[in-house]
Design a protein around this motif. Structure first.
Motif, PDB file in Angstrom:
ATOM      1  N   GLN A 432       0.726  -1.160   0.017  1.00 31.43           N
ATOM      2  CA  GLN A 432      -0.465  -0.026  -0.778  1.00 31.43           C
ATOM      3  C   GLN A 432       0.776   1.687  -0.004  1.00 31.43           C
ATOM      4  O   GLN A 432       0.740   2.449  -0.491  1.00 31.43           O
ATOM      5  CB  GLN A 432      -0.886  -0.098   1.351  1.00 31.43           C
ATOM      6  N   SER A 433       2.312   1.668   0.828  1.00 31.00           N
ATOM      7  CA  SER A 433       2.907   2.252   0.620  1.00 31.00           C
ATOM      8  C   SER A 433       2.943   2.545  -0.369  1.00 31.00           C
ATOM      9  O   SER A 433       3.763   3.577  -1.231  1.00 31.00           O
ATOM     10  CB  SER A 433       3.669   2.159   1.716  1.00 31.00           C
ATOM     11  N   ALA A 434       4.182   1.792  -1.480  1.00 31.16           N
ATOM     12  CA  ALA A 434       4.387   1.750  -3.148  1.00 31.16           C
ATOM     13  C   ALA A 434       2.981   2.233  -4.155  1.00 31.16           C
ATOM     14  O   ALA A 434       3.741   3.262  -4.849  1.00 31.16           O
ATOM     15  CB  ALA A 434       4.550   0.710  -3.128  1.00 31.16           C
ATOM     16  N   ASN A 435       2.255   1.500  -3.850  1.00 29.65           N
ATOM     17  CA  ASN A 435       0.749   1.883  -4.562  1.00 29.65           C
ATOM     18  C   ASN A 435       0.561   3.568  -4.380  1.00 29.65           C
ATOM     19  O   ASN A 435       0.028   4.032  -4.903  1.00 29.65           O
ATOM     20  CB  ASN A 435      -0.138   1.241  -4.303  1.00 29.65           C
ATOM     21  N   GLY A 436       0.190   3.979  -2.859  1.00 33.90           N
ATOM     22  CA  GLY A 436       0.491   5.046  -2.341  1.00 33.90           C
ATOM     23  C   GLY A 436       1.334   6.133  -3.060  1.00 33.90           C
ATOM     24  O   GLY A 436       1.012   7.357  -3.599  1.00 33.90           O
ATOM     25  N   LEU A 437       2.522   5.517  -3.325  1.00 26.27           N
ATOM     26  CA  LEU A 437       2.886   6.120  -3.659  1.00 26.27           C
ATOM     27  C   LEU A 437       3.324   6.870  -5.215  1.00 26.27           C
ATOM     28  O   LEU A 437       3.517   8.043  -5.612  1.00 26.27           O
ATOM     29  CB  LEU A 437       4.773   5.868  -3.336  1.00 26.27           C
ATOM     30  N   VAL A 438       3.792   5.743  -5.720  1.00 26.66           N
ATOM     31  CA  VAL A 438       2.920   5.826  -7.546  1.00 26.66           C
ATOM     32  C   VAL A 438       1.837   6.606  -7.771  1.00 26.66           C
ATOM     33  O   VAL A 438       2.208   7.476  -8.461  1.00 26.66           O
ATOM     34  CB  VAL A 438       3.234   4.384  -7.969  1.00 26.66           C
ATOM     35  N   ASN A 439       0.780   6.121  -6.690  1.00 29.23           N
ATOM     36  CA  ASN A 439      -0.580   6.783  -7.493  1.00 29.23           C
ATOM     37  C   ASN A 439      -0.263   8.301  -6.785  1.00 29.23           C
ATOM     38  O   ASN A 439      -1.325   9.383  -7.561  1.00 29.23           O
ATOM     39  CB  ASN A 439      -1.766   6.569  -6.866  1.00 29.23           C
ATOM     40  N   LEU A 440       0.472   8.841  -6.527  1.00 28.58           N
ATOM     41  CA  LEU A 440       1.370  10.700  -6.468  1.00 28.58           C
ATOM     42  C   LEU A 440       1.153  11.136  -7.472  1.00 28.58           C
ATOM     43  O   LEU A 440       1.185  12.684  -7.869  1.00 28.58           O
ATOM     44  CB  LEU A 440       1.881  11.121  -5.184  1.00 28.58           C
ATOM     45  N   ILE A 441       2.075  10.362  -8.744  1.00 28.91           N
ATOM     46  CA  ILE A 441       2.378  10.765 -10.293  1.00 28.91           C
ATOM     47  C   ILE A 441       1.929  10.223 -11.214  1.00 28.91           C
ATOM     48  O   ILE A 441       2.499  10.161 -12.459  1.00 28.91           O
ATOM     49  CB  ILE A 441       4.010  11.501 -10.064  1.00 28.91           C
TER      50      ILE A 441
END
Length: 486
Positions: A432-441
Motif C-alpha cells: 500500500q505504501s508503494a501503490n500510494g507513492l506511485v499514485n501521487l504522480i
C-alpha cells in the motif's frame, strides 16, 4: 505582451528559438504514448496466466501461487490499440472500483454543480468572507485541509471523490496570493498520503490483508507511523513552497499562467472583492457544504458510489438553481457550461484506464507478476521487504487501482514472506505504501491526471514539484519497512 510589431523585432528562427518553442506534451499525448508503449510490450513479453480460484472473503477470483503458465500470445495492434483503448477504458472496471465512464459522469455532474453555484455569486461571497476572516493566516489552511483529506484517504480510500474539491479550494488559494500548484498539492497530496498510509481503508488495507489471509488490524501501528511521518513531510513541503510563491510569485511553477489562471478561477480579479453576503447566498453555501458532507457520509457509511454521488450533485444543482431563481433556461445553460468546462477531465479518465486494458488484453500482467515472484527468491528479511516495495512500485505504474493490485499481487507475494521470516502484514504495508507513492504522480491514474487538468497544472510541472518530495518519502518508507523487518 505582443505590441503588434513582433515580426520586426523577433530574431530569425534558429536552434535557440526552436528550443524555446518546445512545449511538454499534453496529458492526452503522454497517455496515448503509454498505450502505444504497452501495446508494443505485448509483442515482446511472453503471455502468461496464473490459475485463479474464488476467494470467498473477497468475492473475487485470485491467482494461485505456483500455477503460472505461458499461454498463447495476443499481441495488440498499435494503431487499433491506440484508438480502441480509451473507449474500452471507459467501460473497463477494476476490482471493487467504478468503471471509468461512471467516474467521467461524476466529473461532469461536479462541473455542472459548480457552474450553477458559481453563477449565483455565493462562492465569491463566501470566499471573500473567508479571506477577511483569515486576514493573512491563509497559510494554515494547508495543514488543516491536508489533515482532513489524509483522514479520508486513510479511512475510506478517498480518491475520485477528491475531484469535487478542486473547484472550491483553487480559487481560495489563488485569491490568497498562492498558486494552482499549492491548491492541487493540498488535495492530491493530502488524500494521497492518506492512502499511502492507509489504516482501515477498505480498498487497500482490508482487501490486501484478506488476500494475504491475515486480519487487517495486523501492522496498523506501523502504518500509522508512515501516515504521520508522510503527512508531516508533505505539509512542510507544501507550506515551504507556498510561502516562497507568495513572497515572490515569479518562483511559481505556473508563473507564466498567473494572469490566465486568475481570469479562469477568479474572473480576472486581482483579489476577492467584498461581495454582498445575502441571505439567499448564505442558504446556497449551506446547501453547498451539506452536499459535500452528504457525499462523504454516503461513501463512508451508506455504500454509495459514483452513481449515487452523481445524482446527489445533480439534485443539489437543481435545488440551488431554484433557490437562486435562475430560471429554467439559465439553470440548464449554466449547468451545461459548467459540465463543458470539465469535459476534458472526463475524457482523460478513460484514456488513462486504457493502458491497463491493453495489458490485460495482451495477457502480460500475470507475466510481470511472475517475474516479480521470482525476483525476491531467498533474500534476507530487510532486503526482501525493500525489494518487495520496489516490485510493488513497478506494478503500480501498470495497475494503479489499489484494490486491483491487492487482489492481483497479494495472494502471490504475501506467502513468500514466510521464506524470508517476515510477517505478512509487512508485505501488505509495502504494497500500500508503494501503490500510494506511485499514485501521487502516476499518469495512468485518472485521479492524478484529472486533478491536474482541473487545476490547469501541466504534468511536467507536477513532476518538477514532486521530485524532491518523492525522494524524501521513499527514504522514509524504506527506513520504516526496514525497521519493521528487523
Amino acid at each position: 505582451m505582443n505590441n503588434g510589431n513582433q515580426s520586426d523585432q523577433s530574431p530569425p528562427p534558429g536552434p535557440e528559438t526552436q528550443e524555446k518553442r518546445f512545449s511538454f506534451p499534453t496529458a492526452f499525448t503522454i497517455l496515448f504514448g503509454l498505450i502505444i508503449f504497452v501495446a508494443a510490450l505485448t509483442w515482446i513479453i511472453p503471455a502468461g496466466e496464473y490459475t485463479r480460484e474464488m476467494n470467498q472473503e473477497l468475492g473475487e477470483e485470485v491467482p494461485v501461487p505456483g500455477t503460472y503458465h505461458e499461454v498463447e500470445s495476443d499481441p495488440q495492434r498499435l494503431l487499433i490499440s491506440m484508438l480502441m483503448a480509451p473507449v474500452d477504458g471507459m467501460y473497463d472496471t477494476d476490482t471493487n472500483e467504478a468503471r471509468a465512464i461512471d467516474v467521467a459522469l461524476f466529473v461532469l455532474m461536479i462541473g455542472g454543480f459548480l457552474g450553477v453555484v458559481t453563477r449565483t455569486g455565493a462562492i465569491d461571497a463566501g470566499m471573500s468572507r473567508t479571506m477577511q476572516a483569515l486576514k493573512g493566516r491563509e497559510i494554515w489552511m494547508i495543514p488543516f485541509m491536508m489533515a482532513l483529506f489524509a483522514l479520508g484517504g486513510s479511512t475510506y480510500g478517498m480518491a475520485e471523490e477528491s475531484l469535487a474539491f478542486y473547484g472550491l479550494i483553487i480559487p481560495v488559494m489563488i485569491a490568497a496570493g498562492y498558486d494552482a500548484v499549492t491548491a492541487v498539492a493540498m488535495i492530491m497530496l493530502g488524500a494521497g498520503i492518506g492512502t499511502l498510509g492507509s489504516t482501515v481503508n477498505p480498498f487497500a488495507t482490508v482487501i490486501a490483508s484478506n488476500a494475504a489471509q491475515i486480519p487487517f488490524t495486523q501492522g496498523i501501528w506501523l502504518r500509522v507511523v508512515i501516515l504521520v511521518l508522510g503527512w508531516l513531510a508533505c505539509v512542510f513541503y507544501v507550506m515551504r513552497y507556498a510561502k516562497r510563491v507568495k513572497a515572490n510569485p515569479e518562483t511559481s511553477l505556473v508563473a507564466d499562467m498567473r494572469e490566465e489562471n486568475r481570469q479562469h478561477f477568479l474572473g480576472g480579479k486581482s483579489s476577492l472583492e467584498a461581495i454582498e453576503f445575502t441571505t439567499t447566498r448564505k442558504i446556497i453555501l449551506v446547501i453547498f457544504a451539506l452536499t459535500f458532507a452528504v457525499m462523504i457520509w454516503g461513501v463512508s457509511s451508506a455504500g454509495w458510489w459514483m452513481g449515487q454521488m452523481s445524482a446527489l450533485f445533480l439534485g443539489a444543482a437543481i435545488l440551488i438553481g431554484i433557490i437562486a431563481r435562475l430560471g429554467e433556461k439559465n439553470l440548464v445553460n449554466t449547468f451545461l457550461d459548467g459540465a463543458r468546462d470539465l469535459l476534458g477531465v472526463a475524457l482523460i479518465i478513460g484514456v488513462a484506464r486504457g493502458v491497463v486494458v491493453i495489458m490485460d488484453k495482451g495477457k502480460i500482467t500475470d507475466t510481470l507478476l511472475y517475474w516479480a515472484e521470482q525476483a525476491v527468491g531467498d533474500l534476507p528479511s530487510v532486503a526482501f521487504i525493500n525489494v518487495m516495495f520496489w516490485i510493488e512500485v513497478l506494478l503500480s505504474f501498470f495497475v494503479p487501482s489499489s484494490s486491483g493490485l491487492a487482489v492481483l499481487s497479494m495472494p502471490i507475494m504475501a506467502p513468500l514472506a514466510e521464506f524470508a521470516e517476515v510477517s505478512r502484514h509487512l508485505v501488505v504495508t509495502a504494497f500500500q505504501s508503494a501503490n500510494g507513492l506511485v499514485n501521487l504522480i502516476n499518469p495512468t491514474f485518472a485521479v492524478v491526471m484529472g486533478g491536474l487538468a482541473i487545476g490547469r497544472v501541466g504534468y511536467d510541472r507536477w513532476l518538477k514539484f514532486m521530485g524532491p518530495l518523492l525522494l524524501i518519502l521513499v527514504i522514509m518508507i524504506c527506513a520504516v519497512l526496514s525497521l519493521g523487518a528487523l
